[in-house]
Structure formats: structure tokens, C-alpha cells
Scaffold this motif. Structure first.
Motif, PDB file in Angstrom:
ATOM      1  N   LEU A  38      25.632  64.804  13.241  1.00 53.67           N
ATOM      2  CA  LEU A  38      24.963  66.094  13.145  1.00 53.67           C
ATOM      3  C   LEU A  38      24.354  66.473  14.490  1.00 53.67           C
ATOM      4  O   LEU A  38      24.002  65.597  15.295  1.00 53.67           O
ATOM      5  N   LEU A  39      24.215  67.769  14.708  1.00 54.75           N
ATOM      6  CA  LEU A  39      23.726  68.278  15.989  1.00 54.75           C
ATOM      7  C   LEU A  39      22.353  68.915  15.817  1.00 54.75           C
ATOM      8  O   LEU A  39      22.151  69.770  14.947  1.00 54.75           O
ATOM      9  N   ASP A  40      21.412  68.492  16.652  1.00 54.01           N
ATOM     10  CA  ASP A  40      20.065  69.046  16.569  1.00 54.01           C
ATOM     11  C   ASP A  40      19.974  70.358  17.342  1.00 54.01           C
ATOM     12  O   ASP A  40      20.988  70.917  17.780  1.00 54.01           O
ATOM     13  N   LYS A  41      18.771  70.876  17.542  1.00 52.72           N
ATOM     14  CA  LYS A  41      18.599  72.180  18.180  1.00 52.72           C
ATOM     15  C   LYS A  41      19.129  72.199  19.607  1.00 52.72           C
ATOM     16  O   LYS A  41      19.570  73.235  20.100  1.00 52.72           O
ATOM     17  N   GLU A  42      19.108  71.050  20.288  1.00 51.46           N
ATOM     18  CA  GLU A  42      19.603  70.973  21.665  1.00 51.46           C
ATOM     19  C   GLU A  42      21.056  70.519  21.730  1.00 51.46           C
ATOM     20  O   GLU A  42      21.559  70.176  22.797  1.00 51.46           O
ATOM     21  N   MET A  43      21.740  70.497  20.573  1.00 53.09           N
ATOM     22  CA  MET A  43      23.147  70.082  20.485  1.00 53.09           C
ATOM     23  C   MET A  43      23.339  68.616  20.859  1.00 53.09           C
ATOM     24  O   MET A  43      24.391  68.220  21.351  1.00 53.09           O
ATOM     25  N   ASN A  44      22.311  67.811  20.626  1.00 46.63           N
ATOM     26  CA  ASN A  44      22.454  66.366  20.782  1.00 46.63           C
ATOM     27  C   ASN A  44      23.063  65.779  19.517  1.00 46.63           C
ATOM     28  O   ASN A  44      22.721  66.200  18.407  1.00 46.63           O
ATOM     29  N   GLY A  71      24.167  71.736  12.227  1.00 44.43           N
ATOM     30  CA  GLY A  71      25.220  71.260  11.335  1.00 44.43           C
ATOM     31  C   GLY A  71      26.015  70.096  11.889  1.00 44.43           C
ATOM     32  O   GLY A  71      25.596  69.402  12.817  1.00 44.43           O
ATOM     33  N   SER A  72      27.195  69.882  11.318  1.00 45.56           N
ATOM     34  CA  SER A  72      27.997  68.706  11.653  1.00 45.56           C
ATOM     35  C   SER A  72      28.970  68.991  12.790  1.00 45.56           C
ATOM     36  O   SER A  72      29.416  70.125  13.004  1.00 45.56           O
ATOM     37  N   LEU A  73      29.327  67.953  13.512  1.00 41.47           N
ATOM     38  CA  LEU A  73      30.195  68.055  14.685  1.00 41.47           C
ATOM     39  C   LEU A  73      31.586  68.553  14.329  1.00 41.47           C
ATOM     40  O   LEU A  73      32.199  69.300  15.102  1.00 41.47           O
ATOM     41  N   ASP A  74      32.124  68.142  13.181  1.00 40.06           N
ATOM     42  CA  ASP A  74      33.497  68.529  12.845  1.00 40.06           C
ATOM     43  C   ASP A  74      33.661  70.036  12.756  1.00 40.06           C
ATOM     44  O   ASP A  74      34.730  70.574  13.040  1.00 40.06           O
ATOM     45  N   ASP A 114      31.801  72.444  25.197  1.00 39.26           N
ATOM     46  CA  ASP A 114      32.443  72.123  26.473  1.00 39.26           C
ATOM     47  C   ASP A 114      32.471  70.611  26.649  1.00 39.26           C
ATOM     48  O   ASP A 114      31.920  69.852  25.840  1.00 39.26           O
ATOM     49  N   TRP A 115      33.107  70.176  27.721  1.00 36.40           N
ATOM     50  CA  TRP A 115      33.273  68.731  27.901  1.00 36.40           C
ATOM     51  C   TRP A 115      31.926  68.028  28.118  1.00 36.40           C
ATOM     52  O   TRP A 115      31.698  66.931  27.608  1.00 36.40           O
ATOM     53  N   ALA A 116      31.029  68.652  28.866  1.00 33.84           N
ATOM     54  CA  ALA A 116      29.729  68.017  29.121  1.00 33.84           C
ATOM     55  C   ALA A 116      28.983  67.769  27.819  1.00 33.84           C
ATOM     56  O   ALA A 116      28.364  66.712  27.624  1.00 33.84           O
ATOM     57  N   GLN A 117      29.060  68.728  26.897  1.00 31.24           N
ATOM     58  CA  GLN A 117      28.395  68.548  25.603  1.00 31.24           C
ATOM     59  C   GLN A 117      29.060  67.447  24.796  1.00 31.24           C
ATOM     60  O   GLN A 117      28.381  66.616  24.175  1.00 31.24           O
ATOM     61  N   ARG A 118      30.397  67.412  24.809  1.00 29.29           N
ATOM     62  CA  ARG A 118      31.109  66.369  24.051  1.00 29.29           C
ATOM     63  C   ARG A 118      30.800  64.976  24.604  1.00 29.29           C
ATOM     64  O   ARG A 118      30.596  64.015  23.848  1.00 29.29           O
ATOM     65  N   PHE A 119      30.781  64.883  25.929  1.00 29.39           N
ATOM     66  CA  PHE A 119      30.518  63.581  26.544  1.00 29.39           C
ATOM     67  C   PHE A 119      29.094  63.125  26.202  1.00 29.39           C
ATOM     68  O   PHE A 119      28.860  61.944  25.909  1.00 29.39           O
ATOM     69  N   LYS A 143      41.171  73.666  23.636  1.00 28.78           N
ATOM     70  CA  LYS A 143      40.015  74.572  23.697  1.00 28.78           C
ATOM     71  C   LYS A 143      39.215  74.389  24.982  1.00 28.78           C
ATOM     72  O   LYS A 143      38.458  75.278  25.387  1.00 28.78           O
ATOM     73  N   LEU A 144      39.363  73.217  25.631  1.00 33.76           N
ATOM     74  CA  LEU A 144      38.631  72.985  26.872  1.00 33.76           C
ATOM     75  C   LEU A 144      39.257  73.724  28.047  1.00 33.76           C
ATOM     76  O   LEU A 144      38.635  73.861  29.104  1.00 33.76           O
ATOM     77  N   ARG A 145      40.512  74.163  27.900  1.00 31.31           N
ATOM     78  CA  ARG A 145      41.200  75.006  28.889  1.00 31.31           C
ATOM     79  C   ARG A 145      41.106  74.443  30.304  1.00 31.31           C
ATOM     80  O   ARG A 145      40.902  75.180  31.281  1.00 31.31           O
TER      81      ARG A 145
END
Length: 663
Positions: free
Chosen positions: A474-480, A420-423, A437-442, A574-576
Motif C-alpha cells: 500500500l502507498l501512503d500520502k508520500e507514495m512510500n 491505495g494498493s500498488l497494483d 516513474d522509475w524513481a518512485q518504483r525504486f 509506461k516508463l517511456r
């Protein structure tokens, strides 16, 4: 006796405390607005099945809420019977609300869709609304922190409910909770009671044939004397979005300082029936079996043949022959989505509906978007651009596979992105949804930057996306992260000058020069990407609102913290604290540079990618470099900033309107 009888048919006022009772609305002197009308059967029809409309129906006489001009708001009680009838079994947009407000004119600037005809983005939350509303909401809107798509809520001056609950009632015998569906197409009754001494609001709902449950669904303490104005009027408000829903009120009663009169459900008008009535078997019994079988067989064959032809009818013109390989047959898309069934609906917004499908021959999963296009003007050029974009291949761009045209619809076919979508991941409070998490967002930020760089500089033509935002990533199966929705994109040759056009995009992401000149360039995309970077890092929408209802831009908020030396305080809670502080500060600084009001101060997407990959050092930024107030600048350009996160918009100086044409 005659006077008493007439009092049941029309509003009546008593000297000790006002009350009225409607058992149907035929001949009633209501104040109507928008799409609202009284049907021949005596129903108040707030919306008539058209999309993106609103309707209001108010009792014509003001309420005498206070015993004296400066007195407190007295106790009152309301009962009403409503029904929501959607063209879909499992989906409806949007709900309806009982509202007490200064008058029907006070809702004249209210918007459709998620605003339900009650407020707009600029005025939502303002004390000057003097509004109490009880919403029966059928869509979950993240911006209003809705709990789900089937809830009842108490709203004071804003559509963010002070208290809400899943729709249902508590059983009098054992106290168990019984769920109800607002879109069941069944009439239900609602009671709203305010205790002036205890300042308590109670809301109760139950099936039509049931007596009022003893335990209310919602109880909330709030002194309405601080909210409601004198005079105030009571009525109903509703709005639709992209779905063809109808909202009805069948009966209504009100009592001041006394219970609302009981509504006699036997006298209520009947809801309209959807579809054809069940067939009668009388004919089959009375006619010979052989004749009946023959007639039935021939009739079914004819009906199926006609329905088949109509079902798959497409709009196809001679000039489309050159785009044949990119043209999907409507029949294939119909079967892929199981007839565009509700259970395959992925989402709905200002653009229309998006469905999940699987192409039967290839077993490829696709996302099928149905949008409206009202005219043929520019359609050939648009299809040519769609086909051109369909040739683009990049790991961070959603593949646009092709198109189809049918009647007044344009259908675009994309690769399906399973996550689905990032938002959704930034704002939804849905249970079980993973927090990025931050690594995924970056990684997502770098991925979208890579895709934009390819569009601007590496492909055979320059492609300006024009609608970069989190809901289009949009995010694919690997969250790219993959940038999608190219419905607004514009193409031109490298070295050419992009043509001036009408301003399109989403408020909060629009560069100042775009608003002023209407000319989209790669640097206007860079501006939107800068806002996107800040949004992903902060977990905040591009337009923020403080507790006083004042609106300000996210870029200004981040910039203020940068000036104050408190930049890391804007990071998404949320990143705490689980993030690389240097990396976060680095991304925020790039975001501010990209969102600079001066186009010449912004980097290109190639430079942005080099910064993010560590190939080039980020230039040192001084207070003089980043000394601006974006909101003030935009307002000087004549743009009234409004928060419309759910749809693209078309902007002209001083005005904003919904995007039309499906682009």
C-alpha cells in the motif's frame, strides 16, 4: 389453438428455422447447473445470494446454427429480460452473460468471481472454448481490461471483451446516450442479433417498458463460423464473488434466420421485493390517535432496543481478556464506517470486504477488513499472532491496530493508506491515475525490502509474511511503499525451525520448495519478493499469456531476455525510456537471483537490502547460475499454474483452491 398456446409456454422448434419463447419459466425443461434454479414464481435464479458461487441455465435442445455440417453460421436473434438484485445499493459481484457454447458441461471447470462461470485462468482465451458470450459485468477487472464496473461486452473465447461499452442506450429521437445501471434492481431487456451474411454482432439494451432502440449499443464484425461448434447450446451463466448478489432471468426468446419472438412483458413473473413493504396508514386512521401514538412509541422503543443489541453483538470468549487493549468494540467500528456503508467500501476480493473508516474518539482513519472464519480451530493462536504483529512498528509496514470478532466474521483494523494498493498504479487504466516513474518504483522496492528485512531479522520474532504481492503493498500520502495484510503471516522464535503447514500464498509468487514441502521460511518470502521486483519493473503480472493463449511465468520471460542480452526490453513501456538503465538492470538481476528455484542460491533480505543500498556489490551471475525454467520445474512438482491475481490461494500437489478461514 391448444398446440399454439402450449408453444408459448415451452420451447418450440419449427422446421424452417428454430425458435422458442419463454414468458416465465414455471414448468420449463431447462438444463440447470450449480446454484441455478427456477423459483416458484417462474424466475430463473442463477445465483441465490450466497458468495463465491456460479450458476448456469441452458435451453435443452441444441441450436441448428449451420444449414449443413460444413456451412456457415446462420443469422440468429436473441432477446431476454434480466435483473441483478444485490444486497448492496452501489455494489454487486459479479454479472451475468448470455452464452453460446458446446454445452453446459463445457463450463464445468469454469470458476466463480471474475470468471462469471464462463472460463478459468488456464483455459481463458483458448480457441477450443468455441464460446460466444455477451457479458453484463458489474465489476471492473483489470486483468480482463474492463472499462468500468457497469459495462456490456462481446466476448469470444475469453473474458477480455473484443468490444465493450458503458451500459445504456441511444434515444431514437435525438440520438443522445442514456445511462443505465446494471445493479439498479430493475428488470431490463437485451437483444443480441447476428447477421450471418455481414458477420456482424449487434447488442442492444433498454429499460423493460421501452421498445427496442434502433441504434445498437455495440456493433462488432466477427465471423462466428470460425468460433462456434456444432452442436452448440445457448443459455446463461453467472457468478458471485464476496458480495451477496442474485441474478435473475425473467423471459427469453430466440429465432434462427428470423427475429426473436417479442416478449410480452405483461406476462413476465415479478421480481422478489427486498425488505419490508411500506406500512399502511389504514390502522392509524381507524384507531384513536392517542392509542396509536402509544402503541407506536412502545413498538419503536422495543424494536430499537432489540436492533441495538443485535447490531453490536460480538463474539467474545474468556481467553480474549489478555488481548483486551488490542480488541476493538464492534460498535466503534460500525460507527467508524457509517454502518459499513457501500460508499465506504474500498475494495473486495477473495478475503472479503475492506472499508474506510474514522474512529470517532481519536479521529484516526483506518481500513477495516471483514473476513470469514468458519471454525474456532486455531483461533486463539491466530489472535495471539495478530496481537503480536500489532506491536511491530516500521515505516515500511502497514500498522495492524487490532481486531474484533462478531458471529462468523473476523474483523481486522489497519492504518488507512490514502493512495491505495500498488497494483492499481501498475495495471489500472483509470483516468487521472498517476503513472509511477522509475524513481518512485525504486523507492517502493527498497522500502518493501527494508520492511521484510525487519520482519525476518530485526524484530523480536521471525515473521514470515507468506503473501508478498503488489496488491498487498500500500502507498501512503508520500507514495512510500508499505507491506500490509498480515492475515497469512506466521511467527516463530529466532533459531527455531518453522513448522510445516499447509501451503498458502498467491500463485506466481510461490517458491518450488514451498509447493513441495509446505514449509514457509524467510527464503520463500525472498522468492516472492524477487517476483515482486520483476513485476514492479516490468509492469507485468507474475503469470503472462501470449497471443496464442499460452501461459508462462514472468521470471522465465525476464530470464530469457537476460540470456539473449536484451534485458532492458522487459522494462514497463509506461516508463517511456525515462529511467536509469543501470539501476533497472541492477534491480532485474537482483530479482532473478531472489527468484532462483534453489533456496540456497537466494540471498537473505539483509543481503538484498545491502545490494539495493550499494553497501555490497552484487555477485557476478553467469549463465550457469541462472539456467532454469521455473514453469517446467513447478509442473514437475505437480503444480498446475493458474493466474489468480485477485485472491490468495491454498495449494496442494496438483490442485489449487480458494483460501478459506479468513487467514
Amino acid at each position: 389453438m391448444l398446440f399454439l398456446f402450449l408453444g408459448l409456454l415451452a420451447p418450440s422448434a419449427a422446421t424452417d428455422g428454430d425458435q422458442f419463447l419463454y414468458t416465465g419459466f414455471a414448468g420449463a425443461n431447462l438444463t440447470l447447473d450449480g446454484a441455478a434454479t427456477v423459483t416458484a414464481a417462474g424466475l430463473v435464479e442463477l445465483t441465490n445470494g450466497s458468495t463465491h458461487q456460479k450458476g448456469h441455465a441452458f435451453h435443452p435442445a441444441p441450436l441448428r446454427l449451420r444449414g449443413s455440417p460444413k456451412g456457415t453460421v446462420r443469422s440468429f436473434s436473441v432477446a431476454f429480460v434480466f435483473a441483478i438484485v444485490s444486497g448492496y445499493l452501489d455494489f454487486s459481484t459479479h454479472g451475468l452473460a448470455l452464452v453460446v457454447a458446446p454445452g453446459i458441461k463445457s463450463l464445468s471447470t469454469a470458476l466463480t468471481d471474475q470468471y462469471m462461470g464462463l472460463t478459468n485462468a488456464k483455459d481463458d482465451g483458448k480457441d477450443t472454448n468455441h464460446m460466444l458470450a455477451v457479458e453484463l459485468d458489474t465489476v471492473q477487472n483489470i486483468e480482463f481490461k474492463d472499462m468500468n464496473a457497469n459495462h456490456v461486452g462481446i466476448d469470444i473465447n475469453t473474458l477480455t471483451s473484443l468490444q465493450s461499452n458503458e451500459t445504456g442506450y441511444y434515444h431514437d429521437n435525438n440520438g443522445s446516450f442514456q445511462n443505465l445501471s446494471l445493479i439498479s434492481r430493475e428488470a431490463m431487456q437485451v437483444w443480441v442479433d447476428y447477421d450471418g451474411e455481414a458477420t456482424q454482432i449487434n447488442v442492444t439494451i433498454a429499460p423493460l417498458a421501452m421498445v427496442k432502440p434502433k441504434r445498437p449499443l455495440i456493433s462488432y464484425i466477427y465471423n462466428l463460423s470460425t468460433v462456434l461448434a456444432e452442436p452448440s447450446y445457448i443459455g446463461f451463466s453467472s457468478a458471485t464473488g464476496p458480495g451477496n448478489s442474485r441474478h435473475y432471468v425473467l423471459g427469453w426468446s430466440f429465432g434462427m434466420n428470423k427475429p426473436a419472438p417479442v416478449i410480452d412483458i405483461a406476462k413476465l413473473p415479478k421480481l422478489p421485493q427486498l425488505g419490508s413493504k411500506p406500512r399502511s396508514k389504514v390502522l392509524e386512521i381507524t384507531l384513536p390517535i392517542a392509542s396509536a401514538a402509544l402503541v407506536l412509541t412502545v413498538g419503536i422503543a422495543v424494536v430499537l432496543l432489540v436492533r441495538r443489541r443485535l447490531r453490536y453483538t460480538e463474539l467474545r470468549e474468556d481467553w480474549e481478556s489478555e488481548f483486551g487493549p488490542h480488541r476493538f468494540a464492534y460498535k466503534d467500528l460500525f460507527h467508524a464506517t457509517k454502518g459499513f456503508k457501500d460508499k465506504h467500501l474500498l475494495g473486495a476480493g477473495g478475503f472479503g470486504m475492506v472499508y474506510r473508516g474514522e474512529l470517532q474518539k481519536s479521529r484516526v482513519e483506518v481500513a477495516v477488513k471483514k473476513v470469514s472464519h468458519g471454525s474456532k480451530q486455531g483461533m486463539k493462536e491466530f489472535i495471539a499472532e495478530i496481537v503480536s504483529i500489532g506491536r511491530i512498528r516500521h515505516r515500511n509496514l502497514v500498522q495492524l491496530l487490532g481486531y474484533c470478532r462478531r458471529k462468523d466474521e473476523l474483523i481486522l483494523v489497519y492504518d488507512y493508506m490514502s493512495n491505495g494498493s500498488l497494483d492499481k498504479y501498475l495495471y489500472s487504466e483509470e483516468d487521472g491515475l498517476t503513472t509511477l516513474d522509475w524513481a518512485q518504483r525504486f523507492r517502493i522496492i527498497k522500502g518493501v525490502a527494508s520492511g521484510l528485512h525487519f520482519l525476518h531479522e530485526r524484530w523480536e520474532k521471525v515473521v514470515i509474511h507468506r503473501d508478498i504481492k503488489t496488491s498487498n503493498v500500500l502507498l501512503d500520502k508520500e507514495m512510500n511503499g508499505r507491506l500490509g495484510d498480515f492475515g497469512l503471516a506466521k511467527l516463530y522464535e529466532h533459531g527455531a525451525n518453522p513448522q510445516t503447514t499447509r501451503v498458502v500464498g498467491t500463485t506466481g509468487y510461490l517458491a518450488p520448495e514451498l509447493v513441495r514441502t509446505g514449509k514457509a521460511t524467510p527464503l520463500t518470502d525472498v522468492f516472492a519478493f524477487g517476483t515482486f521486483m520483476l513485476e514492479v519493473t516490468c509492469g507485468q503480472r507474475p503469470i503472462k499469456q501470449d497471443e496464442q493463449g499460452n501461459q508462462f511465468l514472468l521470471v522465465d520471460w525476464v530470464l530469457q531476455h537476460w540470456h539473449n542480452g536484451s534485458l532492458l526490453e522487459v522494462v514497463d513501456p509506461k516508463l517511456r525510456g525515462e529511467h536509469n538503465s543501470d539501476e533497472v538492470r541492477f534491480v532485474l538481476q537482483i530479482g532473478l537471483l531472489c527468484a532462483h528455484p534453489s533456496a540456497t542460491a537466494r540471498p537473505s533480505m539483509q543481503q538484498v537490502l545491502q545490494y539495493l543500498d550499494g553497501e555490497t556489490l552484487l555477485p557476478e551471475m553467469t549463465r550457469a547460475d541462472l539456467s532454469f525454467n521455473m514453469l517446467a520445474l513447478l509442473q514437475r512438482k505437480g503444480l498446475h499454474v493458474m493466474s489468480w491475481p485477485c485472491s490468495s490461494t491454498m495449494v496442494s500437489a496438483g490442485t489449487i483452491s480458494d483460501l478459506s478461514g479468513g487467514r
